[in-house]
Structures are given as structure tokens and as C-alpha cells.
Write a protein that holds these residues in place. Structure first.
Motif: not given
Length: 282
Positions: A199-204, A92-96, A21-29
Motif C-alpha cells: 500500500y502506498e500513501p496515495s491509496v491510504l 492494525d490495518n494500513p488505513f488505520k 524478528k518484528h516482521a514475524k510478530e506483526f501483521t504489518l511492516i
């Protein structure tokens, strides 16, 4: 192969359904590691992230079930499930999000058996300890200590454990007494899925100040190249014209081209040269 939950108890099905349900509500998981975070700090982190992210804590197997049922590229997150994983949702985007999670981390004392996140260095100098058993404890932990002026003093700066090495029980106890807290405790982002990409942490882990400095340097180098190569742009045209006038004036003076704009400079040059010759003759 599709993952089915028909064989799961009702409460587990509810957990899986809640993640979907949450996966449908948010753009990032994404996945975060909750290992070693005290319950009180978890509550504070939730408060800090309110309105920015939602954390779902459940069993790793149920997270895997849910990601399998969501399917698609999101299923790639399953290979990052480890330790005490929890699911995090955000718009939010993954970097933020990564930056926000890093801000939730606090320094805590090290426990025996934990891995040093960085070199742990004990600086030389006096301590607040009075002479006693603490001297032997420090020495047994590899810290050179002595008694000086009625106080315990660390005689030299010492790296007691390297980054990635295991912290011993003796050292952990001494670090607590020295009030040294080397461990970063907080939500560690294991991976995030956003807008079709994983996205992995090393990229972020972006050093914003370093990137900004690199951009500024690149801009200055591009400006200099444009001016020196006489490649006109809106930003550099004035500097190119100024340089061209300066170079033309210098050439005219050196070549003794008698123009009204440079005649004074040519005469001045001639005067200086004559004075130099006069001084040599004398």
C-alpha cells in the motif's frame, strides 16, 4: 538474488535480525520517513503509538538487507527506502495506521530551502509590529506592507509561495516573525505491506467524511430509483405503495372516476373550476 549478511559486523547483524524478528510478530511492516523530526517529538510519537505500533530506527542499508532476507513480496518495500527511513510494525490495518500517523503530525516553522506543502497565504490586515525595519523585510519577502495607525499593516492578501515551490531564506525568516507554521512535521508513511499487498500513501489517504457523504448520496439515489421504477425491496416497499396510492388517486380525480374515496376531491375540483369560469365571465 538473496541478500546475505555473513560479511556484516555483529552489531549490524543484530539490527537485521531484530527487524526480521518484528516482521514475524506483526501483521504489518512498513516504512516511515523520519526526516526533520526533532528528537523530543520522536519520543512523543513513540509514546502516542505505544501498544499500536513499534518503530525501528536503523540505517537504510540494513533495512534493505533485512527486507531482502525476509524475501517474498515484502521485498517490494525496498524501492520506497529513501531519506531517513525507519521500519514500522503494527497489527492494525494500513488505513488505520496511516490515520494514526497523520495525527502525530504538528505544525512547525519553515526552514530555508524546504518545499511548501501547500500554498502559503498571508492575509491582509494589521500586525503586532511597530514601525521599523520589519516593513522592509516584509516587502523584500514579497509581502505588501505599510505603516498605518502606528502599526505595520499588510495591505492585501498575498500568496507568497505556491505548493511545491522552495521557501527562500528571507521568506522563512518573515514567516517565523509572523508566527506562521506551514510545515507538517511527523512520521510520513512511505509504504506498508499487509496481508500480501503493498500500500502506498496515495491509496491510504482516505477522506472519511467525503466517502461517507458519497455513500449516503448513493443510498438516497438507489432508494429513489427503486421507488420511481417500482422495484420493490424491503426498504422501499412502503414508499412504493404510498406513491402508487397517491398516483392512483390523482389519476382518478383528473379523469373524474367516481369512486367513494375521491368523490369529494372531484366535487372540490369541479367547484374550483366553476369559480374560475365565473370570474372570467364577470
Amino acid at each position: 538474488m538473496a541478500v546475505y549478511t555473513h560479511h556484516l559486523p555483529a552489531w549490524k547483524k543484530d539490527e537485521v535480525a531484530d527487524i526480521k524478528k518484528h516482521a514475524k510478530e506483526f501483521t504489518l511492516i512498513g516504512l516511515v520517513d523520519m526526516y526533520g523530526i526533532p528528537a523530543q517529538q520522536v519520543q512523543q510519537i513513540r509514546r502516542n503509538l505505544r501498544g499500536k505500533a513499534v518503530i525501528k530506527v536503523t540505517r537504510n542499508t540494513l533495512i534493505e538487507h533485512a527486507l531482502g532476507e525476509i524475501g517474498g513480496d515484502t521485498k517490494g518495500l525496498t524501492r520506497f527506502i529513501s531519506g531517513h527511513s525507519a521500519v514500522i510494525f503494527s497489527n492494525d490495518n494500513p488505513f488505520k495506521l496511516y490515520k494514526q500517523l497523520e495525527k502525530t503530525k504538528t505544525k512547525m516553522a519553515a526552514k530555508a530551502g524546504e518545499t511548501a506543502p501547500e500554498d502559503i497565504v498571508i492575509e491582509k490586515g494589521p500586525t503586532s509590529f511597530k514601525p521599523g525595519p520589519i516593513v522592509g523585510e516584509l516587502q523584500q519577502a514579497g509581502i505588501p506592507a505599510a505603516i498605518e495607525g502606528g502599526k505595520v499593516k499588510i495591505r492585501e492578501t498575498k500568496t507568497v509561495v505556491k505548493k511545491g515551490a522552495v521557501i527562500s531564506a528571507k521568506l522563512a525568516d518573515v514567516l517565523v516573525k509572523l508566527d506562521i507554521k506551514p510545515m507538517d512535521v511527523g512520521l510520513a508513511l512511505q509504504a506498508a505491506f499487509h496481508d500480501g499487498s503493498l500500500y502506498e500513501p496515495s491509496v491510504l489517504a482516505v477522506d472519511e467524511e467525503k466517502i461517507l457523504a458519497q455513500i449516503q448520496l448513493a443510498g438516497q439515489q438507489a432508494f429513489n430509483l427503486s421507488v420511481n421504477a417500482a422495484i420493490p425491496t424491503r426498504e422501499t416497499l412502503a414508499a412504493i405503495l404510498t406513491k402508487a396510492v397517491r398516483d392512483a388517486r390523482g389519476l382518478a380525480i383528473e379523469a373524474d372516476v367516481y369512486e367513494k374515496d375521491v368523490i369529494d376531491a372531484i366535487i372540490g375540483k369541479a367547484h374550483r373550476e366553476s369559480q374560475a369560469i365565473k370570474s372570467l365571465v364577470k
